[in-house]
Design a protein around this motif. Structure first.
Motif, mmCIF file in Angstrom:
data_model
loop_
_atom_site.group_PDB
_atom_site.id
_atom_site.type_symbol
_atom_site.label_atom_id
_atom_site.label_comp_id
_atom_site.label_asym_id
_atom_site.label_seq_id
_atom_site.Cartn_x
_atom_site.Cartn_y
_atom_site.Cartn_z
ATOM 1 N N LEU A 83 38.934 68.148 39.653
ATOM 2 C CA LEU A 83 39.587 68.720 38.476
ATOM 3 C C LEU A 83 41.056 68.309 38.402
ATOM 4 C CD1 LEU A 83 39.328 70.717 36.067
ATOM 5 C CD2 LEU A 83 40.134 72.510 37.631
ATOM 6 N N ASN A 84 41.458 67.809 37.238
ATOM 7 C CA ASN A 84 42.858 67.494 36.970
ATOM 8 C C ASN A 84 43.499 68.704 36.293
ATOM 9 O OD1 ASN A 84 43.155 64.291 37.353
ATOM 10 N ND2 ASN A 84 41.130 64.748 36.515
ATOM 11 N N VAL A 85 44.610 69.179 36.823
ATOM 12 C CA VAL A 85 45.261 70.377 36.296
ATOM 13 C C VAL A 85 46.614 69.999 35.717
ATOM 14 C CG1 VAL A 85 46.147 72.679 36.817
ATOM 15 C CG2 VAL A 85 44.073 71.846 37.958
ATOM 16 N N ALA A 86 46.795 70.291 34.418
ATOM 17 C CA ALA A 86 48.069 70.062 33.740
ATOM 18 C C ALA A 86 48.802 71.391 33.633
ATOM 19 C CB ALA A 86 47.841 69.461 32.354
ATOM 20 N N ASP A 87 49.960 71.483 34.260
ATOM 21 C CA ASP A 87 50.758 72.708 34.256
ATOM 22 C C ASP A 87 51.646 72.723 33.009
ATOM 23 O OD1 ASP A 87 52.392 74.872 34.725
ATOM 24 O OD2 ASP A 87 52.862 74.347 36.796
ATOM 25 N N LEU A 118 41.951 70.691 33.150
ATOM 26 C CA LEU A 118 42.335 72.034 32.729
ATOM 27 C C LEU A 118 43.831 72.050 32.455
ATOM 28 C CD1 LEU A 118 41.201 75.420 34.109
ATOM 29 C CD2 LEU A 118 43.641 74.922 34.110
ATOM 30 N N THR A 119 44.217 72.631 31.331
ATOM 31 C CA THR A 119 45.629 72.803 30.988
ATOM 32 C C THR A 119 45.956 74.287 31.033
ATOM 33 O OG1 THR A 119 45.688 70.812 29.595
ATOM 34 C CG2 THR A 119 47.396 72.466 29.223
ATOM 35 N N VAL A 120 47.021 74.639 31.741
ATOM 36 C CA VAL A 120 47.368 76.048 31.956
ATOM 37 C C VAL A 120 48.669 76.389 31.250
ATOM 38 C CG1 VAL A 120 47.664 77.862 33.661
ATOM 39 C CG2 VAL A 120 46.322 75.854 34.230
ATOM 40 N N PHE A 121 48.608 77.413 30.396
ATOM 41 C CA PHE A 121 49.798 77.900 29.717
ATOM 42 C C PHE A 121 50.288 79.181 30.383
ATOM 43 C CE2 PHE A 121 47.436 75.387 26.574
ATOM 44 C CZ PHE A 121 48.415 74.464 26.232
ATOM 45 N N LYS A 122 51.351 79.755 29.859
ATOM 46 C CA LYS A 122 51.956 80.941 30.461
ATOM 47 C C LYS A 122 50.928 82.065 30.610
ATOM 48 C CE LYS A 122 56.649 80.308 28.570
ATOM 49 N NZ LYS A 122 57.345 80.113 29.842
ATOM 50 N N PRO A 123 50.940 82.750 31.744
ATOM 51 C CA PRO A 123 50.025 83.873 31.931
ATOM 52 C C PRO A 123 50.583 85.154 31.312
ATOM 53 C CG PRO A 123 51.356 83.606 33.894
ATOM 54 C CD PRO A 123 51.765 82.488 32.954
ATOM 55 N N ALA A 240 43.860 78.790 28.942
ATOM 56 C CA ALA A 240 43.657 77.780 29.986
ATOM 57 C C ALA A 240 42.467 76.912 29.617
ATOM 58 C CB ALA A 240 43.449 78.451 31.342
ATOM 59 N N PRO A 241 42.580 76.104 28.556
ATOM 60 C CA PRO A 241 41.450 75.273 28.125
ATOM 61 C C PRO A 241 41.008 74.310 29.222
ATOM 62 C CG PRO A 241 43.493 74.604 27.032
ATOM 63 C CD PRO A 241 43.786 75.889 27.726
ATOM 64 N N PHE A 242 39.681 74.218 29.401
ATOM 65 C CA PHE A 242 39.153 73.374 30.458
ATOM 66 C C PHE A 242 37.963 72.567 29.936
ATOM 67 C CE2 PHE A 242 36.962 77.406 30.709
ATOM 68 C CZ PHE A 242 35.647 77.085 30.962
ATOM 69 N N SER A 243 37.748 71.402 30.529
ATOM 70 C CA SER A 243 36.694 70.512 30.027
ATOM 71 C C SER A 243 36.117 69.660 31.137
ATOM 72 C CB SER A 243 37.261 69.594 28.930
ATOM 73 O OG SER A 243 38.330 68.808 29.435
ATOM 74 N N GLY A 244 34.849 69.310 30.944
ATOM 75 C CA GLY A 244 34.187 68.295 31.750
ATOM 76 C C GLY A 244 33.544 67.332 30.770
ATOM 77 N N TRP A 245 32.313 66.927 31.042
ATOM 78 C CA TRP A 245 31.568 66.115 30.092
ATOM 79 C C TRP A 245 30.316 66.883 29.694
ATOM 80 C CZ3 TRP A 245 33.149 64.252 34.889
ATOM 81 C CH2 TRP A 245 32.243 64.442 35.940
ATOM 82 N N TYR A 246 29.688 66.459 28.630
ATOM 83 C CA TYR A 246 28.520 67.153 28.101
ATOM 84 C C TYR A 246 27.272 66.932 28.966
ATOM 85 C CZ TYR A 246 29.913 69.004 23.525
ATOM 86 O OH TYR A 246 30.453 69.750 22.511
ATOM 87 N N VAL A 247 26.444 67.975 29.051
ATOM 88 C CA VAL A 247 25.033 67.834 29.380
ATOM 89 C C VAL A 247 24.332 67.641 28.038
ATOM 90 C CG1 VAL A 247 23.005 68.873 30.434
ATOM 91 C CG2 VAL A 247 25.285 69.356 31.372
ATOM 92 N N SER A 248 23.474 66.658 27.930
ATOM 93 C CA SER A 248 22.901 66.286 26.625
ATOM 94 C C SER A 248 22.218 67.448 25.913
ATOM 95 C CB SER A 248 21.904 65.135 26.804
ATOM 96 O OG SER A 248 20.883 65.492 27.730
ATOM 97 N N THR A 249 21.589 68.364 26.680
ATOM 98 C CA THR A 249 20.885 69.479 26.047
ATOM 99 C C THR A 249 21.828 70.458 25.371
ATOM 100 O OG1 THR A 249 20.836 70.526 28.235
ATOM 101 C CG2 THR A 249 18.827 69.395 27.506
#
Length: 380
Positions: A83-87, A118-123, A240-249
């Motif tokens: 996971l790549n985390v953008a602060d 994942l990009t993390v904004f202020k809590p 904290a929007p986060f992403s990977g890749w799709y599962v086709s289903t």
């Protein structure tokens, strides 16, 4: 605790206990045990003086990875360490948040070789939300109520109508990308159009049926969930929007197959010449297979990373082996881990999973009051 439990503010004693548990686990996993007591002393002082504490960059990065690893409903956890985390905790304005979201879309897409991100904004600070994204995902299609039914995505009617009430205009097509709706503290949300540079879409076609392309279907290439909060050591990250890749289903079986979404199975069944008058003919199964083959074929042809449901469950099995080797139990929500087609062909079907919640983790948030009111007006 469930993934639907409403957010509540911890007392100072509770917050320290949450921080203590996280810091000990995090530092142990990173081989920094000798630093634990000094760090906890600093956290105790911060909580006493200010009512909260702040994560260091490496605590935030590893805590986010742990949250993914502990996500009971996610079948793709094998890659949690990648996971790549953008602060982005320094973002102060709604526009800065929107621009960080666009950077997330562009960087995670990575030319089709998608990177988990994942990009993390202020809590939250002392019970006050600092940032909230109203969007379910950073890319989603609008849904419009018409006399002939809903055009577009029925799941997004409420947000679409809210955006329209704020002056947003669109083509009113089946595939209009919604703007980002960003709220800073208790200020009025601001709307931002998503630039073309941040949008990637795949036009769906089938390797065997030329008529499939004439259906005009397409889908965005990157799923970025943006309406959940991430909890790490008692600190609530409400954006904290986060992403990977799709599962086709996810696309073929759910987004296009579900009756309360695009509901494409009857159309495809008729195109295939199937008898759709009775479920006994298994026409839905044939149409579903055609849809999923089209999704896999199209993403592959366009060079966009995607995984099929058989491969991803094999990857999950490897994740289970890895976790056992690390001395950790795997938790899971079996109903979500089972693929929405051919589930009996996977090892998940034969297994039971402990659905206990381990933190850090991701949790659902209640929709903003304005959207909840609109949903109630639709009887949903």
């Amino acid at each position: 605790m469930t993934m639907h439990e409403p957010l509540r503010e911890y007392s100072r004693t509770e917050l320290y206990a949450e921080a203590d548990a996280f810091i000990r686990d995090c530092y142990t996993e990173l081989g920094r045990e000798s630093e634990v007591e000094n760090r906890l002393e600093k956290i105790a002082d911060d909580i006493e003086r200010r009512g909260y504490y702040e994560h260091t960059p490496f605590e935030l990065k590893h805590g986010a990875k742990m949250a993914w690893r502990n996500s009971n409903r996610c079948i793709g956890r094998l890659f949690w360490q990648q996971l790549n985390v953008a602060d982005a905790r320094d973002c102060e304005t709604a526009r800065e948040v929107h621009e960080a979201c666009c950077r997330h879309l562009e960087q995670a897409r990575n030319g089709g070789n998608i990177k988990p991100m994942l990009t993390v904004f202020k809590p939250m600070i002392n019970g006050q939300e600092q940032v909230r994204l109203w969007n379910y995902e950073l890319l989603r299609y609008a849904g419009y109520r018409t006399e002939d039914g809903i055009v577009g995505d029925p799941d997004e009617v409420e947000l679409t109508e809210y955006c329209q009430s704020r002056g947003w205009e669109s083509d009113r097509s089946r595939f209009d990308i919604l703007p980002h709706v960003v709220q800073i503290r208790d200020e009025k949300p601001e709307l931002f159009e998503v630039p073309e540079s941040a949008v990637g879409e795949v036009r769906l076609r089938h390797p065997d049926y030329e008529w499939f392309e004439d259906l005009g279907l397409r889908w965005y290439d990157l799923p970025v969930v943006s309406n959940m909060r991430m909890e790490i050591g008692g600190i609530h990250y409400t954006a904290a929007p986060f992403s990977g890749w799709y599962v086709s289903t996810e696309i073929g079986s759910r987004n296009f197959g579900d009756t309360d979404r695009y509901d494409m199975l009857p159309v495809i069944g008729k195109k295939l010449g199937l008898n759709t008058d009775s479920d006994r003919t298994l026409w839905k199964d044939e149409a579903l297979l055609v849809l999923n083959r089209a999704v896999l074929h199209s993403f592959q042809e366009d060079g966009v990373q995607i995984v099929d449901h058989h491969t991803v469950t094999e990857q999950f099995e490897q994740f289970e082996h890895n976790e056992a080797g690390a001395g950790r139990d795997v938790t899971g929500d079996r109903a979500w881990l089972l693929p929405p087609m051919s589930s009996a062909t996977t090892h998940v079907f034969e297994n039971e999973y402990d659905n206990s919640i381990v933190k850090p983790n991701f949790f659902y948030q209640e929709a903003p009051a304005e959207l909840s009111k609109r949903r109630e007006s639709l009887g949903r």
